[in-house]
Design a protein around this motif. Structure first.
Motif, mmCIF file in Angstrom:
data_model
loop_
_atom_site.group_PDB
_atom_site.id
_atom_site.type_symbol
_atom_site.label_atom_id
_atom_site.label_comp_id
_atom_site.label_asym_id
_atom_site.label_seq_id
_atom_site.Cartn_x
_atom_site.Cartn_y
_atom_site.Cartn_z
ATOM 1 N N PRO A 158 0.765 -1.177 0.073
ATOM 2 C CA PRO A 158 -0.037 0.044 -0.065
ATOM 3 C C PRO A 158 0.938 1.292 -0.126
ATOM 4 C CG PRO A 158 -0.934 -1.613 1.338
ATOM 5 C CD PRO A 158 0.609 -2.183 1.122
ATOM 6 N N ALA A 159 0.621 2.179 -0.810
ATOM 7 C CA ALA A 159 1.111 3.538 -0.993
ATOM 8 C C ALA A 159 0.243 4.606 -1.659
ATOM 9 C CB ALA A 159 2.479 3.066 -1.663
ATOM 10 N N ILE A 160 0.812 5.738 -1.335
ATOM 11 C CA ILE A 160 -0.208 6.923 -1.998
ATOM 12 C C ILE A 160 -0.289 6.890 -3.515
ATOM 13 C CG2 ILE A 160 1.568 8.561 -2.037
ATOM 14 C CD1 ILE A 160 -0.426 10.571 -1.214
ATOM 15 N N ILE A 223 -3.815 -0.457 -3.367
ATOM 16 C CA ILE A 223 -4.293 0.364 -2.042
ATOM 17 C C ILE A 223 -3.566 1.564 -1.899
ATOM 18 C CG2 ILE A 223 -4.499 0.463 0.461
ATOM 19 C CD1 ILE A 223 -4.747 -2.698 0.315
ATOM 20 N N CYS A 224 -4.510 2.635 -2.078
ATOM 21 C CA CYS A 224 -3.891 3.961 -1.754
ATOM 22 C C CYS A 224 -4.089 4.421 -0.133
ATOM 23 C CB CYS A 224 -4.590 5.017 -2.686
ATOM 24 S SG CYS A 224 -4.232 6.730 -2.123
ATOM 25 N N THR A 225 -2.901 4.587 0.378
ATOM 26 C CA THR A 225 -2.889 4.846 1.880
ATOM 27 C C THR A 225 -3.647 6.277 2.177
ATOM 28 O OG1 THR A 225 -0.588 5.890 1.402
ATOM 29 C CG2 THR A 225 -0.878 3.705 2.333
ATOM 30 N N HIS A 231 -5.349 2.727 6.637
ATOM 31 C CA HIS A 231 -3.824 3.008 6.336
ATOM 32 C C HIS A 231 -3.390 4.513 6.773
ATOM 33 C CE1 HIS A 231 -4.474 -0.594 4.217
ATOM 34 N NE2 HIS A 231 -3.199 -1.039 4.425
ATOM 35 N N SER A 232 -2.388 4.415 7.525
ATOM 36 C CA SER A 232 -1.788 5.635 7.891
ATOM 37 C C SER A 232 -1.325 6.532 6.603
ATOM 38 C CB SER A 232 -0.527 5.603 9.018
ATOM 39 O OG SER A 232 -1.039 4.980 10.016
ATOM 40 N N SER A 233 -1.414 7.779 6.625
ATOM 41 C CA SER A 233 -1.047 8.508 5.515
ATOM 42 C C SER A 233 -0.568 10.026 6.017
ATOM 43 C CB SER A 233 -2.297 9.040 4.510
ATOM 44 O OG SER A 233 -1.888 9.671 3.356
ATOM 45 N N TYR A 234 0.755 10.139 5.713
ATOM 46 C CA TYR A 234 1.390 11.531 6.110
ATOM 47 C C TYR A 234 0.763 12.611 5.200
ATOM 48 C CZ TYR A 234 4.965 15.100 5.904
ATOM 49 O OH TYR A 234 5.531 16.414 6.065
ATOM 50 N N ARG A 235 0.281 12.484 4.087
ATOM 51 C CA ARG A 235 -0.485 13.480 3.184
ATOM 52 C C ARG A 235 -1.766 13.771 3.807
ATOM 53 N NH1 ARG A 235 1.861 16.078 -1.617
ATOM 54 N NH2 ARG A 235 3.953 15.267 -1.772
ATOM 55 N N LEU A 242 6.317 8.208 14.458
ATOM 56 C CA LEU A 242 6.762 6.792 14.333
ATOM 57 C C LEU A 242 5.710 6.019 15.055
ATOM 58 C CD1 LEU A 242 10.394 7.015 15.607
ATOM 59 C CD2 LEU A 242 9.537 6.936 13.157
ATOM 60 N N ASP A 243 4.891 6.348 16.090
ATOM 61 C CA ASP A 243 4.001 5.590 16.275
ATOM 62 C C ASP A 243 2.634 5.450 15.169
ATOM 63 O OD1 ASP A 243 3.081 8.253 16.516
ATOM 64 O OD2 ASP A 243 1.693 7.846 18.462
ATOM 65 N N ARG A 244 2.379 6.097 14.242
ATOM 66 C CA ARG A 244 1.399 5.943 13.417
ATOM 67 C C ARG A 244 2.052 5.205 11.891
ATOM 68 N NH1 ARG A 244 -3.297 5.279 13.750
ATOM 69 N NH2 ARG A 244 -3.678 6.703 11.801
ATOM 70 N N GLN A 245 3.178 5.117 11.941
ATOM 71 C CA GLN A 245 3.534 4.535 10.476
ATOM 72 C C GLN A 245 3.634 2.929 10.747
ATOM 73 O OE1 GLN A 245 7.379 5.830 9.012
ATOM 74 N NE2 GLN A 245 7.111 7.633 10.007
ATOM 75 N N LEU A 246 3.199 2.170 9.412
ATOM 76 C CA LEU A 246 2.729 0.998 9.484
ATOM 77 C C LEU A 246 4.201 0.002 8.976
ATOM 78 C CD1 LEU A 246 -0.465 1.324 7.762
ATOM 79 C CD2 LEU A 246 0.012 1.020 10.179
ATOM 80 N N ILE A 247 3.921 -1.162 9.348
ATOM 81 C CA ILE A 247 5.218 -2.211 9.006
ATOM 82 C C ILE A 247 4.884 -3.082 7.714
ATOM 83 C CG2 ILE A 247 4.232 -4.037 10.834
ATOM 84 C CD1 ILE A 247 7.221 -4.689 11.239
ATOM 85 N N PHE A 248 6.023 -3.111 6.903
ATOM 86 C CA PHE A 248 5.676 -4.042 6.003
ATOM 87 C C PHE A 248 7.057 -4.946 5.848
ATOM 88 C CE2 PHE A 248 3.531 -0.157 5.012
ATOM 89 C CZ PHE A 248 2.176 -0.617 4.741
#
Length: 253
Positions: A158-160, A223-225, A231-235, A242-248
């Motif tokens: 998943p990515a933007i 999947i668009c974050t 899914h967490s999204s910076y945008r 760091l507590d909101r980023q996801l692991i892959f």
């Protein structure tokens, strides 16, 4: 946590794609401490180690090989300023070592070569792409592990997506050092008021194609974050700590 069936159902690997429900389930994902408890719980398999890429926006790669799980940092000349002692991809031929990245819009790239049984994970934000993280990772797989890049299969986590990733037009110049004019016209779509819309997945796809990896060897979760509610999204959310980023991640069986 979820997996990428394109890889897990065809090859002797296990993959991890976390979402926000996992942040609610596993406290250790918030703090990044004792993370193996969550990973062991999901994978139901013994892990020898867990090794993260360091999200440093570089083109550098960490290689893990040998009976003693020897680590070798492979540094590449950076197109953009980046820490010389950090890395954004991890390659391994050792079963039981989970290699992983953290992301919240950047593209997690999973790579696997069945003949040599070598896996890799790469953190593909725009700086990493400009720093050649994809060809560098494939080069490490080739030179240090004997992988034929044309035999590699790839999966995009998943990515933007492009329609949600508005960037300044000046960013095109950074990509022009690595991509042709025709490629840039697809990687960047016109926007308004000096803006463009960037496709991380198209840039990564071009890098894979240049290495001889065909479309049938690639899979995109689609999947668009930014658009996904889990899914967490910076945008979308602003600064994502760091507590909101996801692991892959990926581990060889």
């Amino acid at each position: 946590m979820d997996s990428i069936p394109f890889l897990d159902e065809r090859y002797p690997v296990r993959t991890i794609c976390a979402d926000d429900t996992d942040l609610q389930r596993y406290d250790c994902l918030h703090t990044r401490s004792a993370i193996r408890a969550a990973l062991d719980d999901y994978l139901h398999m013994p892990l020898k180690r867990v090794v993260p890429a360091l999200q440093a926006r570089t083109g550098n790669v960490l290689a893990i090989n040998g009976e003693n799980d020897q680590e070798v940092k492979v540094f590449a000349e950076a197109t953009h300023e980046a820490p010389a002692d950090k890395y954004d991809a991890v390659v391994t031929s050792v079963p039981g070592i989970l290699v992983y990245v953290w992301a919240a819009d950047c593209l997690p790239l999973f790579l696997y070569e069945p003949t040599t049984h070598v896996a890799a994970i790469a953190h593909c934000g725009w700086q990493c792409i400009c720093n050649a993280i994809v060809p560098n990772t494939l080069a490490v797989m080739s030179t240090r592990f004997g992988v034929n890049p044309a035999h590699v299969v790839a999966a995009f986590g998943p990515a933007i997506c492009q329609r949600c990733c508005e960037v300044d037009e000046r960013l095109v110049e950074s990509f022009s050092e690595r991509f042709s004019a025709d490629e840039l016209s697809n990687i960047f779509r016109p926007g308004q008021h000096g803006k463009r819309f960037l496709s991380l997945s198209k840039a990564v796809t071009y890098d894979l194609v240049h290495a001889g990896i065909g479309p049938d060897q690639c899979f995109d979760t689609g999947i668009c974050t930014y658009e996904s509610p889990i899914h967490s999204s910076y945008r979308r959310d602003g600064l994502v700590g760091l507590d909101r980023q996801l692991i892959f991640g990926i581990v060889l069986k």
